[in-house]
Design a protein around this motif. Structure first.
Motif, mmCIF file in Angstrom:
data_model
loop_
_atom_site.group_PDB
_atom_site.id
_atom_site.type_symbol
_atom_site.label_atom_id
_atom_site.label_comp_id
_atom_site.label_asym_id
_atom_site.label_seq_id
_atom_site.Cartn_x
_atom_site.Cartn_y
_atom_site.Cartn_z
ATOM 1 N N ASN A 39 -48.700 28.421 14.282
ATOM 2 C CA ASN A 39 -47.623 29.406 14.391
ATOM 3 C C ASN A 39 -47.192 29.981 13.047
ATOM 4 O OD1 ASN A 39 -47.445 29.209 17.195
ATOM 5 N ND2 ASN A 39 -46.167 27.388 17.047
ATOM 6 N N GLY A 40 -47.810 29.543 11.951
ATOM 7 C CA GLY A 40 -47.497 30.073 10.631
ATOM 8 C C GLY A 40 -46.194 29.555 10.050
ATOM 9 N N GLN A 41 -45.669 28.467 10.619
ATOM 10 C CA GLN A 41 -44.411 27.899 10.137
ATOM 11 C C GLN A 41 -44.602 27.043 8.892
ATOM 12 O OE1 GLN A 41 -43.471 25.946 13.826
ATOM 13 N NE2 GLN A 41 -41.992 27.538 14.387
ATOM 14 N N HIS A 42 -45.796 26.501 8.712
ATOM 15 C CA HIS A 42 -46.104 25.646 7.567
ATOM 16 C C HIS A 42 -47.508 25.952 7.066
ATOM 17 C CE1 HIS A 42 -42.607 22.986 7.820
ATOM 18 N NE2 HIS A 42 -42.739 23.044 9.134
ATOM 19 N N GLN A 43 -47.734 25.611 5.805
ATOM 20 C CA GLN A 43 -49.074 25.663 5.219
ATOM 21 C C GLN A 43 -49.529 24.223 5.007
ATOM 22 O OE1 GLN A 43 -51.193 27.999 4.805
ATOM 23 N NE2 GLN A 43 -50.482 29.661 3.520
ATOM 24 N N MET A 44 -50.824 24.014 5.040
ATOM 25 C CA MET A 44 -51.332 22.663 4.833
ATOM 26 C C MET A 44 -51.096 22.222 3.394
ATOM 27 S SD MET A 44 -55.391 23.345 5.224
ATOM 28 C CE MET A 44 -56.091 24.869 4.641
ATOM 29 N N ASN A 45 -50.858 20.926 3.231
ATOM 30 C CA ASN A 45 -50.688 20.369 1.895
ATOM 31 C C ASN A 45 -52.056 20.032 1.307
ATOM 32 O OD1 ASN A 45 -51.534 17.868 2.962
ATOM 33 N ND2 ASN A 45 -49.435 17.191 3.331
ATOM 34 N N ASP A 46 -52.064 19.482 0.104
ATOM 35 C CA ASP A 46 -53.334 19.223 -0.567
ATOM 36 C C ASP A 46 -54.194 18.211 0.178
ATOM 37 O OD1 ASP A 46 -51.432 17.282 -1.294
ATOM 38 O OD2 ASP A 46 -52.361 16.920 -3.238
ATOM 39 N N GLU A 47 -53.589 17.226 0.802
ATOM 40 C CA GLU A 47 -54.357 16.217 1.534
ATOM 41 C C GLU A 47 -55.052 16.838 2.749
ATOM 42 O OE1 GLU A 47 -53.539 12.210 4.159
ATOM 43 O OE2 GLU A 47 -52.188 12.645 2.508
ATOM 44 N N ILE A 48 -54.325 17.650 3.492
ATOM 45 C CA ILE A 48 -54.908 18.300 4.671
ATOM 46 C C ILE A 48 -55.918 19.362 4.236
ATOM 47 C CG2 ILE A 48 -54.432 19.615 6.773
ATOM 48 C CD1 ILE A 48 -53.453 16.620 6.677
ATOM 49 N N ASN A 57 -52.537 33.585 7.804
ATOM 50 C CA ASN A 57 -52.504 32.935 6.498
ATOM 51 C C ASN A 57 -53.726 32.023 6.317
ATOM 52 O OD1 ASN A 57 -51.946 30.316 7.554
ATOM 53 N ND2 ASN A 57 -49.755 30.687 7.501
ATOM 54 N N THR A 58 -53.826 31.428 5.153
ATOM 55 C CA THR A 58 -54.978 30.594 4.806
ATOM 56 C C THR A 58 -55.130 29.422 5.773
ATOM 57 O OG1 THR A 58 -54.749 31.199 2.496
ATOM 58 C CG2 THR A 58 -55.998 29.213 2.958
ATOM 59 N N THR A 59 -54.042 28.731 6.066
ATOM 60 C CA THR A 59 -54.099 27.587 6.964
ATOM 61 C C THR A 59 -54.572 28.017 8.350
ATOM 62 O OG1 THR A 59 -52.367 26.429 5.742
ATOM 63 C CG2 THR A 59 -52.740 25.727 8.010
ATOM 64 N N GLN A 60 -54.037 29.109 8.853
ATOM 65 C CA GLN A 60 -54.457 29.611 10.162
ATOM 66 C C GLN A 60 -55.935 29.984 10.166
ATOM 67 O OE1 GLN A 60 -51.453 32.648 10.210
ATOM 68 N NE2 GLN A 60 -50.310 31.638 11.857
ATOM 69 N N ASP A 67 -65.852 23.744 -0.453
ATOM 70 C CA ASP A 67 -65.396 23.121 -1.689
ATOM 71 C C ASP A 67 -63.891 22.872 -1.591
ATOM 72 O OD1 ASP A 67 -64.650 22.395 -4.264
ATOM 73 O OD2 ASP A 67 -65.527 24.149 -5.228
ATOM 74 N N PRO A 68 -63.446 21.610 -1.598
ATOM 75 C CA PRO A 68 -62.017 21.321 -1.492
ATOM 76 C C PRO A 68 -61.187 21.980 -2.590
ATOM 77 C CG PRO A 68 -63.279 19.316 -1.161
ATOM 78 C CD PRO A 68 -64.251 20.376 -1.609
ATOM 79 N N VAL A 69 -61.737 22.112 -3.780
ATOM 80 C CA VAL A 69 -60.999 22.744 -4.880
ATOM 81 C C VAL A 69 -60.680 24.193 -4.524
ATOM 82 C CG1 VAL A 69 -61.126 23.476 -7.295
ATOM 83 C CG2 VAL A 69 -61.948 21.208 -6.638
ATOM 84 N N LYS A 70 -61.648 24.901 -4.000
ATOM 85 C CA LYS A 70 -61.436 26.307 -3.652
ATOM 86 C C LYS A 70 -60.404 26.454 -2.525
ATOM 87 C CE LYS A 70 -65.467 28.232 -5.625
ATOM 88 N NZ LYS A 70 -64.854 28.438 -6.903
ATOM 89 N N VAL A 71 -60.472 25.593 -1.518
ATOM 90 C CA VAL A 71 -59.511 25.656 -0.425
ATOM 91 C C VAL A 71 -58.107 25.352 -0.952
ATOM 92 C CG1 VAL A 71 -58.809 24.637 1.781
ATOM 93 C CG2 VAL A 71 -61.231 25.109 1.329
ATOM 94 N N TYR A 72 -57.985 24.314 -1.769
ATOM 95 C CA TYR A 72 -56.689 23.942 -2.328
ATOM 96 C C TYR A 72 -56.113 25.082 -3.163
ATOM 97 C CZ TYR A 72 -53.116 21.301 -4.782
ATOM 98 O OH TYR A 72 -51.927 20.880 -5.289
ATOM 99 N N ILE A 73 -56.933 25.676 -4.007
ATOM 100 C CA ILE A 73 -56.476 26.795 -4.848
ATOM 101 C C ILE A 73 -56.036 27.964 -3.974
ATOM 102 C CG2 ILE A 73 -57.234 28.575 -6.482
ATOM 103 C CD1 ILE A 73 -58.965 26.384 -7.825
#
Length: 113
Positions: free
Chosen positions: A39-48, A2-5, A59-65
Motif C-alpha cells: 500500500n506504499g505506507q512503508h519502505q523496506m529496511n536494509d535487512e528486508i 515506489n522501490t519496495t512496491q 546485488d543487495p548493495v544496489k537495492v539498498y542504495i
C-alpha cells in the motif's frame, strides 16, 4: 510505484503471483508488513532489502542504495545516495576490467601479457 512496491511485484511474479502471505513467509516478515509495503505506507529496511535482493538474484548493495535514495528526506541526502550509487557502479567496472586484465584469455578476446 515506489522501490519496495516494484521489488514486491517482481517477487510475487517470480513465485507465480505469490500472495501477501507467501511473500511474508519468503521475507521472514508479517503479512501486515507486506500489506503496508504493497500500500506504499512503508519502505523496506536494509535487512528486508538484502533478503529481497538475494531472493531476486540482485546485488543487495544496489537495492539498498535505491531504497535509501528514495527515502532520503532532503535533496542533499538524495544527492549523497546518488553519488554512492555512482561510486558503486564505478568500483564494479574497475573490478571487472582489472579481473579481465589478469586472466589468461584477456579482455574482449585480447591477451594481456
Amino acid at each position: 510505484m515506489n522501490t519496495t512496491q516494484k521489488y514486491l511485484t517482481q517477487l510475487s511474479a517470480k513465485h507465480g503471483a505469490a500472495s501477501g502471505h507467501k511473500m511474508a513467509s519468503i521475507l521472514g516478515i508479517s503479512k501486515q508488513s507486506v500489506s503496508r509495503y504493497v500500500n506504499g505506507q512503508h519502505q523496506m529496511n536494509d535487512e528486508i532489502a538484502t533478503k529481497m535482493a538475494i531472493e531476486l538474484g540482485l546485488d543487495p548493495v544496489k537495492v539498498y542504495i535505491e531504497v535509501q535514495t528514495e527515502m532520503a528526506k532532503s535533496l542533499e541526502s538524495r544527492q549523497i545516495w546518488q553519488r554512492i550509487s555512482e561510486l558503486s557502479n564505478t568500483a564494479a567496472i574497475v573490478a571487472v576490467v582489472g579481473f579481465a586484465a589478469v586472466m589468461p584469455w584477456g579482455f574482449g578476446g585480447l591477451i594481456f601479457a
